[in-house]
Design a protein around this motif. Sequence first.
Motif, PDB file in Angstrom:
ATOM      1  N   ILE A  42      40.709 115.338 108.529  1.00 35.10           N
ATOM      2  CA  ILE A  42      40.409 114.009 107.721  1.00 35.10           C
ATOM      3  C   ILE A  42      39.369 114.346 106.652  1.00 35.10           C
ATOM      4  CG2 ILE A  42      39.315 112.339 108.339  1.00 35.10           C
ATOM      5  CD1 ILE A  42      40.157 111.812 110.482  1.00 35.10           C
ATOM      6  N   LEU A  43      37.811 115.162 107.010  1.00 38.00           N
ATOM      7  CA  LEU A  43      37.162 115.544 105.755  1.00 38.00           C
ATOM      8  C   LEU A  43      37.896 116.599 104.567  1.00 38.00           C
ATOM      9  CD1 LEU A  43      33.703 116.702 108.439  1.00 38.00           C
ATOM     10  CD2 LEU A  43      34.354 114.390 107.103  1.00 38.00           C
ATOM     11  N   VAL A  44      38.760 117.683 105.165  1.00 36.22           N
ATOM     12  CA  VAL A  44      39.032 118.362 103.640  1.00 36.22           C
ATOM     13  C   VAL A  44      40.257 117.515 103.044  1.00 36.22           C
ATOM     14  CG1 VAL A  44      41.201 119.731 103.229  1.00 36.22           C
ATOM     15  CG2 VAL A  44      39.602 119.851 105.281  1.00 36.22           C
ATOM     16  N   VAL A  45      41.038 116.771 103.665  1.00 39.67           N
ATOM     17  CA  VAL A  45      42.105 115.326 102.941  1.00 39.67           C
ATOM     18  C   VAL A  45      40.881 114.510 101.837  1.00 39.67           C
ATOM     19  CG1 VAL A  45      43.575 113.568 103.139  1.00 39.67           C
ATOM     20  CG2 VAL A  45      43.689 115.462 104.946  1.00 39.67           C
ATOM     21  N   ILE A  46      39.696 113.988 102.988  1.00 39.65           N
ATOM     22  CA  ILE A  46      39.141 113.470 101.623  1.00 39.65           C
ATOM     23  C   ILE A  46      37.785 114.341 100.785  1.00 39.65           C
ATOM     24  CG2 ILE A  46      36.519 111.708 101.771  1.00 39.65           C
ATOM     25  CD1 ILE A  46      37.669 111.592 104.732  1.00 39.65           C
ATOM     26  N   TYR A  47      37.795 115.176 100.801  1.00 38.76           N
ATOM     27  CA  TYR A  47      37.030 115.559  99.987  1.00 38.76           C
ATOM     28  C   TYR A  47      38.504 117.025  99.106  1.00 38.76           C
ATOM     29  CZ  TYR A  47      36.261 120.833  97.556  1.00 38.76           C
ATOM     30  OH  TYR A  47      36.425 121.584  96.514  1.00 38.76           O
ATOM     31  N   GLY A  48      39.581 116.750  99.521  1.00 37.51           N
ATOM     32  CA  GLY A  48      40.884 116.887  98.334  1.00 37.51           C
ATOM     33  C   GLY A  48      40.884 115.498  97.642  1.00 37.51           C
ATOM     34  N   ILE A  49      40.975 115.075  97.725  1.00 44.11           N
ATOM     35  CA  ILE A  49      40.422 113.695  96.900  1.00 44.11           C
ATOM     36  C   ILE A  49      40.056 113.392  95.585  1.00 44.11           C
ATOM     37  CG2 ILE A  49      41.340 110.693  96.381  1.00 44.11           C
ATOM     38  CD1 ILE A  49      42.250 110.825 100.140  1.00 44.11           C
ATOM     39  N   TYR A  50      38.719 114.139  96.463  1.00 42.38           N
ATOM     40  CA  TYR A  50      37.612 113.809  95.644  1.00 42.38           C
ATOM     41  C   TYR A  50      37.545 115.050  94.347  1.00 42.38           C
ATOM     42  CZ  TYR A  50      32.804 115.382  94.710  1.00 42.38           C
ATOM     43  OH  TYR A  50      31.732 115.343  93.888  1.00 42.38           O
ATOM     44  N   PHE A  51      37.958 115.946  94.739  1.00 47.49           N
ATOM     45  CA  PHE A  51      38.110 116.905  93.987  1.00 47.49           C
ATOM     46  C   PHE A  51      39.293 117.136  92.874  1.00 47.49           C
ATOM     47  CE2 PHE A  51      41.458 120.210  95.190  1.00 47.49           C
ATOM     48  CZ  PHE A  51      41.892 121.506  93.409  1.00 47.49           C
ATOM     49  N   LYS A  53      40.046 114.246  91.599  1.00 44.15           N
ATOM     50  CA  LYS A  53      39.541 112.599  90.637  1.00 44.15           C
ATOM     51  C   LYS A  53      38.623 113.490  90.129  1.00 44.15           C
ATOM     52  CE  LYS A  53      39.916 108.836  93.410  1.00 44.15           C
ATOM     53  NZ  LYS A  53      39.487 107.602  94.173  1.00 44.15           N
ATOM     54  N   LYS A  54      37.334 114.023  90.660  1.00 43.45           N
ATOM     55  CA  LYS A  54      36.214 115.092  89.207  1.00 43.45           C
ATOM     56  C   LYS A  54      37.119 116.078  88.571  1.00 43.45           C
ATOM     57  CE  LYS A  54      31.653 116.190  90.283  1.00 43.45           C
ATOM     58  NZ  LYS A  54      30.473 114.913  90.285  1.00 43.45           N
ATOM     59  N   LEU A  55      37.973 116.662  89.146  1.00 44.83           N
ATOM     60  CA  LEU A  55      38.668 117.483  87.641  1.00 44.83           C
ATOM     61  C   LEU A  55      39.731 117.146  87.304  1.00 44.83           C
ATOM     62  CD1 LEU A  55      38.615 121.071  90.039  1.00 44.83           C
ATOM     63  CD2 LEU A  55      36.956 120.174  88.467  1.00 44.83           C
ATOM     64  N   LYS A  56      40.531 115.847  86.969  1.00 47.31           N
ATOM     65  CA  LYS A  56      41.013 115.432  86.671  1.00 47.31           C
ATOM     66  C   LYS A  56      41.981 115.999  84.894  1.00 47.31           C
ATOM     67  CE  LYS A  56      41.711 110.665  87.844  1.00 47.31           C
ATOM     68  NZ  LYS A  56      41.225 109.130  87.534  1.00 47.31           N
ATOM     69  N   LYS A  57      40.257 116.572  83.881  1.00 52.17           N
ATOM     70  CA  LYS A  57      40.394 116.562  83.241  1.00 52.17           C
ATOM     71  C   LYS A  57      41.235 117.790  83.062  1.00 52.17           C
ATOM     72  CE  LYS A  57      38.090 113.300  80.828  1.00 52.17           C
ATOM     73  NZ  LYS A  57      36.163 112.737  80.537  1.00 52.17           N
ATOM     74  N   ILE A  58      41.013 118.746  84.352  1.00 56.78           N
ATOM     75  CA  ILE A  58      40.960 119.852  83.398  1.00 56.78           C
ATOM     76  C   ILE A  58      42.966 120.707  83.697  1.00 56.78           C
ATOM     77  CG2 ILE A  58      40.715 122.201  84.836  1.00 56.78           C
ATOM     78  CD1 ILE A  58      37.520 121.517  85.299  1.00 56.78           C
ATOM     79  N   SER A  59      43.265 121.568  83.650  1.00 53.45           N
ATOM     80  CA  SER A  59      44.629 121.293  84.344  1.00 53.45           C
ATOM     81  C   SER A  59      45.398 122.821  84.474  1.00 53.45           C
ATOM     82  CB  SER A  59      45.049 122.609  82.765  1.00 53.45           C
ATOM     83  OG  SER A  59      46.162 123.251  82.681  1.00 53.45           O
ATOM     84  N   TYR A  60      46.205 122.563  85.400  1.00 51.65           N
ATOM     85  CA  TYR A  60      47.158 122.775  86.249  1.00 51.65           C
ATOM     86  C   TYR A  60      46.905 124.540  86.581  1.00 51.65           C
ATOM     87  CZ  TYR A  60      46.499 119.356  89.801  1.00 51.65           C
ATOM     88  OH  TYR A  60      46.462 117.585  89.988  1.00 51.65           O
ATOM     89  N   LEU A  61      47.393 124.634  84.825  1.00 51.66           N
ATOM     90  CA  LEU A  61      47.986 125.900  83.852  1.00 51.66           C
ATOM     91  C   LEU A  61      46.724 126.762  83.761  1.00 51.66           C
ATOM     92  CD1 LEU A  61      50.933 126.964  83.849  1.00 51.66           C
ATOM     93  CD2 LEU A  61      50.323 127.079  81.254  1.00 51.66           C
TER      94      LEU A  61
ATOM     95  N   LEU B  77      34.753 127.229  93.398  1.00 54.24           N
ATOM     96  CA  LEU B  77      35.557 126.291  92.547  1.00 54.24           C
ATOM     97  C   LEU B  77      34.239 125.042  91.906  1.00 54.24           C
ATOM     98  CD1 LEU B  77      38.372 124.353  91.750  1.00 54.24           C
ATOM     99  CD2 LEU B  77      37.354 122.643  92.950  1.00 54.24           C
ATOM    100  N   LEU B  78      33.512 124.720  92.916  1.00 51.42           N
ATOM    101  CA  LEU B  78      32.076 124.270  91.881  1.00 51.42           C
ATOM    102  C   LEU B  78      31.882 124.653  90.752  1.00 51.42           C
ATOM    103  CD1 LEU B  78      30.984 122.251  95.199  1.00 51.42           C
ATOM    104  CD2 LEU B  78      32.381 121.231  92.797  1.00 51.42           C
ATOM    105  N   ALA B  79      31.020 125.919  91.296  1.00 53.35           N
ATOM    106  CA  ALA B  79      30.992 126.950  90.438  1.00 53.35           C
ATOM    107  C   ALA B  79      31.563 126.810  88.795  1.00 53.35           C
ATOM    108  CB  ALA B  79      30.648 128.492  90.607  1.00 53.35           C
ATOM    109  N   TRP B  80      32.370 127.225  89.160  1.00 59.54           N
ATOM    110  CA  TRP B  80      33.665 127.477  87.845  1.00 59.54           C
ATOM    111  C   TRP B  80      33.475 125.448  86.667  1.00 59.54           C
ATOM    112  CZ3 TRP B  80      39.012 124.238  87.617  1.00 59.54           C
ATOM    113  CH2 TRP B  80      39.631 125.245  86.789  1.00 59.54           C
ATOM    114  N   ALA B  81      33.538 125.350  87.907  1.00 66.32           N
ATOM    115  CA  ALA B  81      33.182 123.575  87.270  1.00 66.32           C
ATOM    116  C   ALA B  81      32.433 123.266  86.302  1.00 66.32           C
ATOM    117  CB  ALA B  81      33.614 122.460  88.554  1.00 66.32           C
ATOM    118  N   ALA B  82      31.193 123.827  87.217  1.00 67.48           N
ATOM    119  CA  ALA B  82      29.771 123.795  86.544  1.00 67.48           C
ATOM    120  C   ALA B  82      30.050 124.338  84.797  1.00 67.48           C
ATOM    121  CB  ALA B  82      29.091 124.131  87.290  1.00 67.48           C
ATOM    122  N   CYS B  83      30.497 125.827  85.094  1.00 70.05           N
ATOM    123  CA  CYS B  83      30.764 125.964  84.339  1.00 70.05           C
ATOM    124  C   CYS B  83      31.536 125.373  83.398  1.00 70.05           C
ATOM    125  CB  CYS B  83      31.253 127.447  84.300  1.00 70.05           C
ATOM    126  SG  CYS B  83      30.111 128.783  84.950  1.00 70.05           S
TER     127      CYS B  83
END
Lengths: 61, 265
Positions: A42-51, A53-61, B77-83
């Motif tokens: 459960i914690l990992v899934v919550i973290y996954g959703i959080y991450f 959202k946090k990195l929404k602007k970064i590309s998957y490529l 991952l957080l280190a990369w995101a911080a950069c």
Amino acid sequence: MSLKAFHLIFVTSLTLLSLSFSGWAFANGKILFGISGIVAAILVVIYGIYFLKKLKKISYL
Amino acid sequence: MEIPYTIQARPDTGVYNAKLGIWLFLASEVMLFGGLFSSYVLLRVGAEPGMWPHGWLDVRLGTANTIILALSAITTLLAWAACKVGQFGKFKFFHACTLLCALAFLGIKSYEYHDKWIHYEIKLNDGTFADGHLVEKSEDFDLAKKTGTVTLHGRIVNDETLLYDLRSQKDIKLDEVTVKAADIKQMENYGPWHNTYLAIYFTMTGLHALHILGGSIVIGFLWGPGRKMWKTNPTQFTNRIEVSGLFWHFVDLVWIFLFPVLYLT
């Protein structure tokens, strides 16, 4: 594939591992380990959703 | 001479060169570990019934190492995101956390190896087996000359197969067992030579630990002397962090497969 995409694969694998671990623990009578596995999943899934959202602007490529 | 495509994506591949390079390298790594996992499967299905060990590894330590590596993947991952957002202070903190996690992992792995190194199985002349962790060898202990004694913290069993499946046996009672060298037919510790399970265990986890060590050296370099690049070329430095992070994630992913295969089955 960027680190973001690979991290998503990692988080998915970790969730599956936590659930499998939980199943293994219950099957072997290790109740505490089993509950911990479910909580971890459960914690990992919550973290996954959080991450995501946090990195929404970064590309998957 | 300037190396091209260290920052911009190369038009034909769509990624910068270092990223393409690390993925080609990781593809070769998949084949390496894939071969070892296949070997494991073949060794296991080819084992005599009842002769494949179960419960030889401490699940608690394996779980602890899994948590540590999972945390290290997050800090990478957080280190990369911080950069990416220009927060160099946070990068240093998260990368230091990754290094600490790597050291903790290697520390626990070393403890596990040591535990196997001091674990002995002794075949006695009367057909029984003494098995346990070494407590002491008498000063005059010499297996070739058949002098002295060896003391283990363990037990004596009549059937060797009882030493293989520890998971199905409840309440195994361990005690101090002293054996005379004259009574010993064969004495061997739980090193890679002991049986195929330990051979593949040490090979796979040893190779994985070497990857952790190698990754730690790279991450340590980028955290230490290599971080000078942040002042002159932050984008390329961020790309380097991403590439090291991809390798680190691969190593963590290998452990996610190793842990259930070796510790839980």
